[in-house]
Design a protein around this motif. Structure first.
Motif, PDB file in Angstrom:
ATOM      1  N   ALA A  89       0.902  -1.227  -0.062  1.00 16.50           N
ATOM      2  CA  ALA A  89      -0.069   0.018  -0.031  1.00 16.50           C
ATOM      3  C   ALA A  89       1.018   1.512   0.014  1.00 16.50           C
ATOM      4  O   ALA A  89       0.649   2.306  -0.683  1.00 16.50           O
ATOM      5  CB  ALA A  89      -1.095  -0.094   1.207  1.00 16.50           C
ATOM      6  N   SER A  90       2.059   1.283   0.793  1.00 19.32           N
ATOM      7  CA  SER A  90       3.048   2.397   0.760  1.00 19.32           C
ATOM      8  C   SER A  90       3.651   2.752  -0.572  1.00 19.32           C
ATOM      9  O   SER A  90       3.798   3.697  -0.957  1.00 19.32           O
ATOM     10  CB  SER A  90       3.936   2.134   1.911  1.00 19.32           C
ATOM     11  OG  SER A  90       3.272   2.210   3.240  1.00 19.32           O
ATOM     12  N   GLU A  91       3.943   1.587  -1.199  1.00 16.00           N
ATOM     13  CA  GLU A  91       4.373   1.688  -2.366  1.00 16.00           C
ATOM     14  C   GLU A  91       3.543   2.212  -3.557  1.00 16.00           C
ATOM     15  O   GLU A  91       3.886   3.074  -4.452  1.00 16.00           O
ATOM     16  CB  GLU A  91       5.034   0.022  -3.045  1.00 16.00           C
ATOM     17  CG  GLU A  91       6.138  -0.491  -2.118  1.00 16.00           C
ATOM     18  CD  GLU A  91       6.489  -1.850  -2.333  1.00 16.00           C
ATOM     19  OE1 GLU A  91       7.618  -2.239  -2.087  1.00 16.00           O
ATOM     20  OE2 GLU A  91       5.792  -2.655  -3.212  1.00 16.00           O
ATOM     21  N   VAL A 108      -5.530   4.308   0.118  1.00 17.35           N
ATOM     22  CA  VAL A 108      -5.286   2.945  -0.649  1.00 17.35           C
ATOM     23  C   VAL A 108      -5.736   1.933   0.263  1.00 17.35           C
ATOM     24  O   VAL A 108      -5.262   1.588   1.579  1.00 17.35           O
ATOM     25  CB  VAL A 108      -3.663   2.990  -0.984  1.00 17.35           C
ATOM     26  CG1 VAL A 108      -3.317   1.311  -1.582  1.00 17.35           C
ATOM     27  CG2 VAL A 108      -3.216   3.843  -1.742  1.00 17.35           C
ATOM     28  N   ALA A 109      -6.511   1.117  -0.299  1.00 15.89           N
ATOM     29  CA  ALA A 109      -6.830  -0.457   0.451  1.00 15.89           C
ATOM     30  C   ALA A 109      -6.646  -1.378  -0.613  1.00 15.89           C
ATOM     31  O   ALA A 109      -7.113  -1.199  -1.798  1.00 15.89           O
ATOM     32  CB  ALA A 109      -8.552  -0.081   0.699  1.00 15.89           C
ATOM     33  N   ILE A 110      -6.056  -2.266   0.096  1.00 16.78           N
ATOM     34  CA  ILE A 110      -5.747  -3.536  -0.746  1.00 16.78           C
ATOM     35  C   ILE A 110      -6.138  -4.860   0.225  1.00 16.78           C
ATOM     36  O   ILE A 110      -5.732  -4.901   1.237  1.00 16.78           O
ATOM     37  CB  ILE A 110      -4.325  -3.566  -0.847  1.00 16.78           C
ATOM     38  CG1 ILE A 110      -3.511  -2.615  -1.450  1.00 16.78           C
ATOM     39  CG2 ILE A 110      -3.808  -4.978  -1.236  1.00 16.78           C
ATOM     40  CD1 ILE A 110      -2.113  -2.386  -1.767  1.00 16.78           C
ATOM     41  N   HIS A 111      -6.797  -5.593  -0.663  1.00 17.86           N
ATOM     42  CA  HIS A 111      -7.507  -6.843  -0.042  1.00 17.86           C
ATOM     43  C   HIS A 111      -7.112  -8.058  -0.923  1.00 17.86           C
ATOM     44  O   HIS A 111      -6.736  -7.946  -1.902  1.00 17.86           O
ATOM     45  CB  HIS A 111      -9.049  -6.414  -0.380  1.00 17.86           C
ATOM     46  CG  HIS A 111      -9.734  -5.390   0.036  1.00 17.86           C
ATOM     47  ND1 HIS A 111     -10.099  -4.774   1.076  1.00 17.86           N
ATOM     48  CD2 HIS A 111      -9.950  -4.131  -0.920  1.00 17.86           C
ATOM     49  CE1 HIS A 111     -10.532  -3.728   1.050  1.00 17.86           C
ATOM     50  NE2 HIS A 111     -10.582  -3.233   0.019  1.00 17.86           N
ATOM     51  N   LYS A 112      -7.088  -9.282  -0.317  1.00 15.59           N
ATOM     52  CA  LYS A 112      -6.875 -10.363  -0.653  1.00 15.59           C
ATOM     53  C   LYS A 112      -8.065 -11.001  -0.606  1.00 15.59           C
ATOM     54  O   LYS A 112      -8.770 -11.351   0.350  1.00 15.59           O
ATOM     55  CB  LYS A 112      -5.807 -11.262   0.216  1.00 15.59           C
ATOM     56  CG  LYS A 112      -4.366 -10.876   0.297  1.00 15.59           C
ATOM     57  CD  LYS A 112      -3.617 -11.768   0.773  1.00 15.59           C
ATOM     58  CE  LYS A 112      -2.040 -11.276   0.617  1.00 15.59           C
ATOM     59  NZ  LYS A 112      -1.156 -12.442   1.373  1.00 15.59           N
ATOM     60  N   PRO A 113      -8.827 -11.240  -1.722  1.00 16.37           N
ATOM     61  CA  PRO A 113     -10.150 -11.699  -1.864  1.00 16.37           C
ATOM     62  C   PRO A 113     -10.155 -13.141  -1.674  1.00 16.37           C
ATOM     63  O   PRO A 113      -9.283 -13.996  -2.146  1.00 16.37           O
ATOM     64  CB  PRO A 113     -10.543 -11.368  -3.163  1.00 16.37           C
ATOM     65  CG  PRO A 113      -9.395 -11.373  -4.096  1.00 16.37           C
ATOM     66  CD  PRO A 113      -8.267 -10.590  -3.105  1.00 16.37           C
ATOM     67  N   LYS A 114     -11.112 -13.674  -1.089  1.00 15.39           N
ATOM     68  CA  LYS A 114     -11.198 -15.284  -0.699  1.00 15.39           C
ATOM     69  C   LYS A 114     -10.234 -15.838  -0.077  1.00 15.39           C
ATOM     70  O   LYS A 114      -9.791 -17.210  -0.403  1.00 15.39           O
ATOM     71  CB  LYS A 114     -11.811 -15.710  -1.907  1.00 15.39           C
ATOM     72  CG  LYS A 114     -13.106 -15.224  -2.538  1.00 15.39           C
ATOM     73  CD  LYS A 114     -13.472 -15.881  -3.883  1.00 15.39           C
ATOM     74  CE  LYS A 114     -14.594 -15.092  -4.263  1.00 15.39           C
ATOM     75  NZ  LYS A 114     -14.921 -15.458  -5.656  1.00 15.39           N
TER      76      LYS A 114
END
Length: 148
Positions: A89-91, A108-114
């Motif tokens: 997210a920082s990158e 920035v929101a980063i998700h790993k789905p499922k």
């Protein structure tokens, strides 16, 4: 009728929801073997840039969200493995501020789905301003990759 130029004093908000990309990320040994899906939700605030002799509705004065998504896709495909979503997210924030000088704020929101059977997605989010980028993010050392 008033001019249809982009108002230079307006602060614009761009949002990107559920941008599905593949990248190398994660702490576990199996996550080093192949890219995995991540989804990004991004909100950006900016004021249109205005270069000398250029009208405010010129394409170079705004953030082209299609071009931005392509930039993120290329970045994710070409970057080395990152252990933490927080680092990733920082990158993304650093890349965004570096390439878009008119950018004032980004979330920035980063998700790993499922990633878990009983959760739709797991992830992290954070917000940065241009000040925090210039004083904090660019001073952070790059993550050290440890092969396990």
């Amino acid at each position: 009728m008033k001019s249809e130029h982009i108002a230079s004093g307006v602060r614009w908000q761009i949002f990107i929801e559920g941008l599905h990309l593949m990248t190398y990320v994660g702490l576990h040994a199996h996550e080093y073997q192949q890219q995995q899906a991540v989804e990004l939700d991004i909100e950006m605030s900016y004021r249109p840039g205005r270069q000398q002799g250029q009208q405010s509705d010129h394409a170079d004065s705004i953030i082209d969200y299609d071009q931005y998504c392509t930039l993120l896709s290329t970045f994710m495909q070409e970057k080395p493995h990152t252990c933490l979503l927080e680092t990733l997210a920082s990158e993304v924030a650093s890349l965004s501020f570096r390439d878009y000088p008119m950018l004032e704020e980004i979330k920035v929101a980063i998700h790993k789905p499922k990633i878990r059977a009983n959760a739709a997605r797991l992830g992290v989010s954070a917000c940065w301003t241009r000040w925090s980028y210039e004083t904090l993010l660019i001073q952070q050392p790059q993550e050290v990759v440890m092969n396990t």
